[in-house]
Motif scaffolding. Structure first.
Motif, PDB file in Angstrom:
ATOM      1  N   LEU A 152      26.135  14.926  -6.547  1.00 39.12           N
ATOM      2  CA  LEU A 152      26.329  16.157  -7.354  1.00 39.12           C
ATOM      3  C   LEU A 152      27.462  16.741  -7.593  1.00 39.12           C
ATOM      4  O   LEU A 152      27.413  17.468  -8.506  1.00 39.12           O
ATOM      5  N   ARG A 153      28.730  15.990  -7.677  1.00 37.45           N
ATOM      6  CA  ARG A 153      29.840  16.151  -7.864  1.00 37.45           C
ATOM      7  C   ARG A 153      30.529  17.474  -7.302  1.00 37.45           C
ATOM      8  O   ARG A 153      31.121  18.326  -7.787  1.00 37.45           O
ATOM      9  N   PHE A 154      30.049  17.695  -5.899  1.00 38.34           N
ATOM     10  CA  PHE A 154      30.559  18.728  -4.939  1.00 38.34           C
ATOM     11  C   PHE A 154      32.071  18.424  -4.873  1.00 38.34           C
ATOM     12  O   PHE A 154      32.854  18.959  -4.465  1.00 38.34           O
ATOM     13  N   TYR A 155      32.045  17.005  -4.620  1.00 32.11           N
ATOM     14  CA  TYR A 155      33.480  16.362  -4.595  1.00 32.11           C
ATOM     15  C   TYR A 155      33.388  15.011  -5.456  1.00 32.11           C
ATOM     16  O   TYR A 155      32.529  14.836  -5.832  1.00 32.11           O
ATOM     17  N   ASP A 156      34.751  14.765  -5.941  1.00 30.60           N
ATOM     18  CA  ASP A 156      35.042  13.365  -6.657  1.00 30.60           C
ATOM     19  C   ASP A 156      35.497  12.428  -5.508  1.00 30.60           C
ATOM     20  O   ASP A 156      36.098  12.604  -4.937  1.00 30.60           O
ATOM     21  N   PRO A 157      34.739  10.926  -5.704  1.00 29.72           N
ATOM     22  CA  PRO A 157      35.218   9.890  -4.791  1.00 29.72           C
ATOM     23  C   PRO A 157      36.705   9.538  -4.923  1.00 29.72           C
ATOM     24  O   PRO A 157      37.109   9.835  -6.030  1.00 29.72           O
ATOM     25  N   GLU A 158      37.100   9.070  -4.102  1.00 31.97           N
ATOM     26  CA  GLU A 158      38.509   8.608  -3.921  1.00 31.97           C
ATOM     27  C   GLU A 158      38.780   7.254  -4.619  1.00 31.97           C
ATOM     28  O   GLU A 158      39.776   6.894  -5.528  1.00 31.97           O
ATOM     29  N   GLN A 159      37.637   6.418  -4.614  1.00 30.44           N
ATOM     30  CA  GLN A 159      37.525   5.154  -5.390  1.00 30.44           C
ATOM     31  C   GLN A 159      36.132   4.969  -5.618  1.00 30.44           C
ATOM     32  O   GLN A 159      35.238   5.406  -4.980  1.00 30.44           O
ATOM     33  N   GLY A 160      35.941   4.055  -6.675  1.00 24.63           N
ATOM     34  CA  GLY A 160      34.419   3.663  -7.107  1.00 24.63           C
ATOM     35  C   GLY A 160      34.105   4.286  -7.994  1.00 24.63           C
ATOM     36  O   GLY A 160      34.698   5.574  -8.531  1.00 24.63           O
TER      37      GLY A 160
END
Length: 597
Positions: free
Chosen positions: A404-412
């Motif tokens: 949901l893009r409440f956060y963005d991943p650090e990688q991937g």
């Protein structure tokens, strides 16, 4: 704790930041300031006219007015009377104007600040809300902004008019008697020094007051939200005492600030007395000796109070200023919190969205705990059902928050229908996903409004169909007011199972190609669980479903089951495949079904 000097600097820095924010209101600020200045000039003029009138009565044909071409004393008095009328009328007109302009500016600025702060907060990532108290946020967006409004309503005008009084009256003094001007102005440096001294002392104290307001608001919000828990544990007295402690801390912080600001007026009054006595005695002696015109002496005596007395109001002005700047810092600091999940894409997710989801080597960790997911890769074909299982804190819900893009991943990378989710607009991404979580949040309002939250323009027929699919229509139609039934704050008037079904109906009315159920059946009764299961049988064939579940009985028919442990995928397959593997999933199944007993 900041020093007094740094706090004073911070107050003026906050004022500069506020003016930069309010640059769109430049015309209103200039107009209001101009009206305040003109009003004060008109306000000072009657004292000058009194002195001139005294000069006319004493000197008559030799008065100052006579030198302007008006010979008789009667004519001079009539001219002064006419001037007095126009000056009083002008003062009244410009007082009306500055009051209207400053108050409208205060209302407009506080409304825009609150709106901007709220819209900014809405764009912040979930980590911000997990580290901040909702009570503190409410205090900032409500009480702090109201504090700024109170300053703009009266304090800003008072500061401007004090400055105008000093400049205008000082000019008259130096024209009439430089000696008395110097003596009358001698206390002003002390008054200004005292103002800044008290400002520096009061600054940190009012910053503490604002913090205590936030703590008190947070305590009230938490207690009112948890009133059922308080009652069930008979903790009313304990919570009342905790609120009393927070309230007393606020009172104590205010008392310290008031003690400092209240000392200002008595000290300044003595400085004003010194300036007034200098004008009164030395000017009187000069008038007796004939070195000073009697009318000029009257002007000086009257204007001394007009010059110095308003400076006593600086205590109240500084009090308002410090409170407002402490609040301004909190408001603008909130607006300055960086937005980490940025909606920079200009392309929407291409329609129609099929719902294929892919996680490619995704890693993310929470800053506070270090928990998260490491190198997760999995794919969900469009129209399939994926089930995520695992212990609490294993990373299941984290994957949903990343989707949901409440956060963005650090990688991937995470993709929907082959499109990286960071390359499409947040609106199109989240419109494609329907979320039903364990912690159901219903907004205060009617059942209709809550079901139609994602589609406010939905017809009653569409709302009813969504409710029927979620097996919520039976209980809705049985209520006296049906869809118009008020749910209460957070849905307190409904049972947990009813709230859960409304949450599912809300997601279904949105008709998303991807439906996420985050432990949606973990806190409901068996009847509600069975109803949700029946609903899923109807809706799961036409959309992608991602389920997070602790009750394994709800996911036995899933197309793919993924076991997550400590942020990594440890098992994957269909139900029967995982049972045959005899791993963690099989062990949990035996515990829940009683096969290991």
């Amino acid at each position: 704790m900041p020093t007094s000097a740094s706090q004073a600097t911070g107050s003026f820095a906050a004022l500069g930041r506020l003016l930069r924010y309010a640059r769109g209101y430049r015309r209103q600020i200039i107009a209001a300031t101009a009206c305040s200045i003109i009003n004060k000039l008109f306000d000072i003029a009657p004292e000058i006219l009194i002195g001139i009138a005294i000069d006319v009565v004493v000197n008559q044909e030799e008065s100052f007015v006579a030198s302007l071409g008006f010979d008789s004393a009667q004519e001079q008095i009539l001219i002064l009377g006419g001037l007095t009328f126009f000056i009083w009328a002008g003062e009244s007109i410009f007082e009306y104007l500055f009051q209207i302009l400053w108050r409208n500016l205060a209302q407009r600025l506080q409304a825009d600040l609150r709106q901007d702060a709220y819209e900014h907060v809405q764009r912040l990532d979930m980590a911000f809300f997990e580290s901040r108290s909702s009570g503190q946020l409410v205090a900032t967006m409500n009480d702090d902004i109201n504090q700024l409004e109170r300053f703009l309503d009266g304090g800003a005008n008072a500061m401007i008019q004090v400055a105008v009084s000093v400049v205008a009256v000082g000019a008259v003094f130096f024209v009439l008697s430089p000696l008395i001007a110097v003596l009358a102005f001698t206390p002003i440096p002390l008054i200004i020094w005292g103002a800044f001294y008290f400002q520096k002392k009061a600054g940190p104290l009012y910053a503490d007051v604002r913090e205590k307001v936030g703590d008190l608001s947070s305590r009230l919000a938490n207690n009112l939200g948890g009133i059922a828990t308080i009652k069930s544990f008979t903790a009313e007295n304990r919570e009342a005492e905790r609120l009393r402690v927070s309230s007393e801390a606020y009172v104590t912080a205010n008392r310290r600030a008031i003690r400092v600001s209240s000392a200002f007026i008595p000290i300044i009054r003595m400085a004003i007395l010194a300036g007034f006595l200098a004008t009164f005695t030395i000017g009187g002696l000069q008038a007796i000796q004939g070195d000073l015109n009697v009318g000029a002496y009257g002007v000086l005596v009257f204007l001394t109070q007009r010059l110095l007395w308003p400076l006593t109001g600086m205590a109240e002005v500084i009090d308002l200023f410090e409170r407002a700047m402490a609040s301004t810092r909190r408001i603008l600091d909130l607006l300055a919190v960086p937005i980490r999940v940025r909606d920079e894409a200009t392309t929407a997710l291409p329609e129609p969205v099929k719902g294929a989801v892919a996680f490619d080597n995704v890693a993310f960790h929470y800053a506070s705990s270090g928990d998260g997911v490491d190198g997760v890769s999995l794919s969900v074909p469009a129209g399939n059902t994926l089930a995520l299982v695992g212990a609490t804190g294993s990373g299941k819900s984290t994957l949903v928050k990343l989707l949901l893009r409440f956060y963005d991943p650090e990688q991937g990378e995470i993709r929907i229908d082959g499109h990286p989710i960071q390359s499409v607009t947040l609106r199109s991404l989240r419109q494609a996903i329907g979320l039903v979580s364990q912690d159901v949040y219903l907004f205060e309002g009617s059942i209709r409004e809550n079901i139609a939250y994602g589609r406010p323009d939905a017809s009653d027929a569409a709302i009813e169909q969504a409710a029927r699919t979620a097996e919520a229509w039976d209980f809705i139609s049985a209520l006296p007011d049906g869809l118009d039934t008020a749910v209460g704050e957070r849905g307190v008037r409904l049972s947990g199972g009813q709230r859960q079904r409304l949450s599912l109906a809300r997601a279904l009315l949105k008709d998303p190609p991807i439906l996420v159920l985050d432990e949606a059946t973990s806190a409901v009764d068996n009847e509600t669980e069975a109803a949700i299961q029946r609903s899923l049988e109807h809706i799961g064939h036409e959309r992608t479903v991602i389920m997070i579940a602790h009750r394994l009985s709800t996911i036995v028919n899933a197309d793919d089951i993924v076991v997550v442990e400590k942020g990594r995928i440890t098992e994957r397959g269909r139900h029967q495949d995982l049972i045959r593997q005899d791993g963690a999933y099989a062990a949990q199944w035996r515990v829940q079904t009683g096969d290991d007993l």
